[in-house]
Enzyme design. Structure first.
Site, PDB file in Angstrom:
ATOM      1  N   GLY A  22       0.787  -1.233   0.000  1.00 54.34           N
ATOM      2  CA  GLY A  22       0.000   0.000   0.000  1.00 54.34           C
ATOM      3  C   GLY A  22       0.815   1.278   0.000  1.00 54.34           C
ATOM      4  N   ASN A  24       1.527   3.001  -2.595  1.00 55.88           N
ATOM      5  CA  ASN A  24       0.828   3.929  -3.493  1.00 55.88           C
ATOM      6  C   ASN A  24      -0.416   4.502  -2.825  1.00 55.88           C
ATOM      7  OD1 ASN A  24       2.053   4.268  -6.325  1.00 55.88           O
ATOM      8  ND2 ASN A  24       2.315   2.072  -5.902  1.00 55.88           N
ATOM      9  N   LEU A 101      -4.087  -6.840  -7.531  1.00 56.42           N
ATOM     10  CA  LEU A 101      -3.623  -7.920  -8.399  1.00 56.42           C
ATOM     11  C   LEU A 101      -4.730  -8.822  -8.936  1.00 56.42           C
ATOM     12  CD1 LEU A 101      -0.257  -8.788  -6.599  1.00 56.42           C
ATOM     13  CD2 LEU A 101      -0.681  -7.241  -8.532  1.00 56.42           C
ATOM     14  N   ILE A 104      -9.944  -6.970 -13.265  1.00 56.45           N
ATOM     15  CA  ILE A 104     -11.227  -6.270 -13.158  1.00 56.45           C
ATOM     16  C   ILE A 104     -12.186  -6.884 -14.174  1.00 56.45           C
ATOM     17  CG2 ILE A 104     -12.360  -4.021 -13.517  1.00 56.45           C
ATOM     18  CD1 ILE A 104     -10.649  -4.175 -10.966  1.00 56.45           C
ATOM     19  N   HIS A 120       1.184   1.065 -13.187  1.00 61.75           N
ATOM     20  CA  HIS A 120       1.999  -0.086 -13.565  1.00 61.75           C
ATOM     21  C   HIS A 120       3.478   0.321 -13.496  1.00 61.75           C
ATOM     22  CE1 HIS A 120       2.963  -3.917 -15.348  1.00 61.75           C
ATOM     23  NE2 HIS A 120       3.838  -3.270 -16.092  1.00 61.75           N
ATOM     24  N   ASP A 161      -3.201  -4.175 -18.989  1.00 63.34           N
ATOM     25  CA  ASP A 161      -2.275  -3.043 -19.199  1.00 63.34           C
ATOM     26  C   ASP A 161      -2.350  -2.484 -20.619  1.00 63.34           C
ATOM     27  OD1 ASP A 161      -1.346  -3.536 -16.574  1.00 63.34           O
ATOM     28  OD2 ASP A 161       0.204  -4.891 -17.294  1.00 63.34           O
ATOM     29  N   GLU A 191       6.150   6.382  -9.431  1.00 60.54           N
ATOM     30  CA  GLU A 191       4.784   5.960  -9.052  1.00 60.54           C
ATOM     31  C   GLU A 191       4.120   6.915  -8.066  1.00 60.54           C
ATOM     32  OE1 GLU A 191       4.107   1.790  -8.193  1.00 60.54           O
ATOM     33  OE2 GLU A 191       6.070   1.298  -9.006  1.00 60.54           O
TER      34      GLU A 191
HETATM   35  C1  GAR Z   1       3.533  -1.160  -7.275  1.00 59.52           C
HETATM   36  O1  GAR Z   1       4.860  -1.143  -7.714  1.00 59.52           O
HETATM   37  C2  GAR Z   1       2.583  -1.156  -8.456  1.00 59.52           C
HETATM   38  O2  GAR Z   1       3.043  -0.376  -9.522  1.00 59.52           O
HETATM   39  C3  GAR Z   1       2.588  -2.609  -8.814  1.00 59.52           C
HETATM   40  O3  GAR Z   1       2.523  -3.288  -7.570  1.00 59.52           O
HETATM   41  C4  GAR Z   1       3.190  -2.487  -6.597  1.00 59.52           C
HETATM   42  C5  GAR Z   1       2.268  -2.294  -5.419  1.00 59.52           C
HETATM   43  O4  GAR Z   1       2.948  -1.667  -4.364  1.00 59.52           O
HETATM   44  N1  GAR Z   1       1.477  -2.945  -9.674  1.00 59.52           N
HETATM   45  C6  GAR Z   1       1.559  -3.856 -10.631  1.00 59.52           C
HETATM   46  O5  GAR Z   1       2.565  -4.515 -10.854  1.00 59.52           O
HETATM   47  C7  GAR Z   1       0.285  -4.013 -11.460  1.00 59.52           C
HETATM   48  N2  GAR Z   1       0.541  -4.772 -12.651  1.00 59.52           N
HETATM   49  P1  GAR Z   1       2.188  -0.967  -3.184  1.00 59.52           P
HETATM   50  O6  GAR Z   1       1.185  -1.974  -2.617  1.00 59.52           O
HETATM   51  O7  GAR Z   1       3.274  -0.637  -2.186  1.00 59.52           O
HETATM   52  O8  GAR Z   1       1.514   0.265  -3.719  1.00 59.52           O
END
Ligand code: GAR
Length: 218
Positions: A22, A24, A101, A104, A120, A161, A191
């Site tokens: 989490g 992001n 993950l 949708i 992404h 994607d 990000e």
């Molecule tokens: C992030 O790096 C996000 O970009 C990636 O998962 C991570 C989640 O981190 N998403 C993907 O790979 C989607 N295909 P977080 O839970 O610390 O935000």
């Protein structure tokens, strides 16, 4: 759903869907607190994973947070129904996939046209699609020997994607990078900046979609 222009007088409500750490989600919370994302509230956080640390981050800010796990439903269809119903009941304007993950479902994409975004951790169309998530993306980028990677915020369509690209930010790959080091640099430099920025732009009607092309007014 109301037209973008009608939103100027009300708070823009978002749901953030998570599966893991989490960071992001935290970047979104911090950006709202700092006024980088304006006129916006996180109405709901949903995790498919009950152990996700993202849930603790939401609870620490008194943001409603729920687990909707496919494991708790008899079928994928039943899980999809529950997920969509919960988001609809919350009346959100935008769904933000922040490390979520689960795929949708198509009918949720239909119900929220250009109203679901995903972060992404690569420069799409490199290192994306089925099987490219989390650390795996950075492993593949390092295996290929790219000198630049980065992150992309895009609208979600029915592919993996493949939706229209809203914002991208490039990040250098350095000598000696491991997947974890590169992942962290891309999070910090790309990000955690472009995801909040995209939300603020969409909340203020600055993002126009025309087929696969997105125009951003800054
Ligand atoms: C992030 O790096 C996000 O970009 C990636 O998962 C991570 C989640 O981190 N998403 C993907 O790979 C989607 N295909 P977080 O839970 O610390 O935000």
């Amino acid at each position: 759903m109301p037209a973008l222009a009608d939103r100027s007088l009300k708070v823009f409500k978002i749901a953030v869907l998570v599966s893991g750490g989490g960071t992001n989600l935290q970047a979104i919370i911090d950006a709202i607190d700092a006024g980088i994302i304006r006129d916006t509230e996180i109405a709901l956080v949903i995790s498919n994973n009950e152990g996700a640390y993202a849930l603790e981050r939401a609870k620490a800010k008194n943001i409603p947070a729920e687990v909707i796990s496919p494991k708790k439903f008899e079928s994928r269809e039943a899980f999809n129904d529950a997920l969509q119903k919960r988001v609809q009941d919350a009346g959100v304007d935008l769904i933000v996939l922040a490390g979520f993950l689960c795929a949708i479902p198509d009918r949720m994409v239909d119900a929220y046209p250009d109203r679901i975004i995903n972060i992404h951790p690569s420069l799409i169309p490199s290192f994306c699609g089925k099987g490219f998530y989390g650390l795996k993306v950075h492993e593949k980028a390092l295996e290929r020997g790219v000198k630049v990677s980065g992150a992309t915020v895009h609208f979600v369509d029915k592919g993996t994607d493949t939706g229209p690209i809203i914002l991208q930010k490039a990040v250098s790959v350095e000598n000696g990078d491991t997947p974890k080091i590169l992942q962290r640099r891309i999070m910090e430099q790309a990000e955690w900046k472009i995801l909040p920025k995209a939300i603020d732009l969409i909340a203020h009607g600055k993002v126009k979609v025309d087929g696969r092309k997105v125009t951003v007014e800054e």
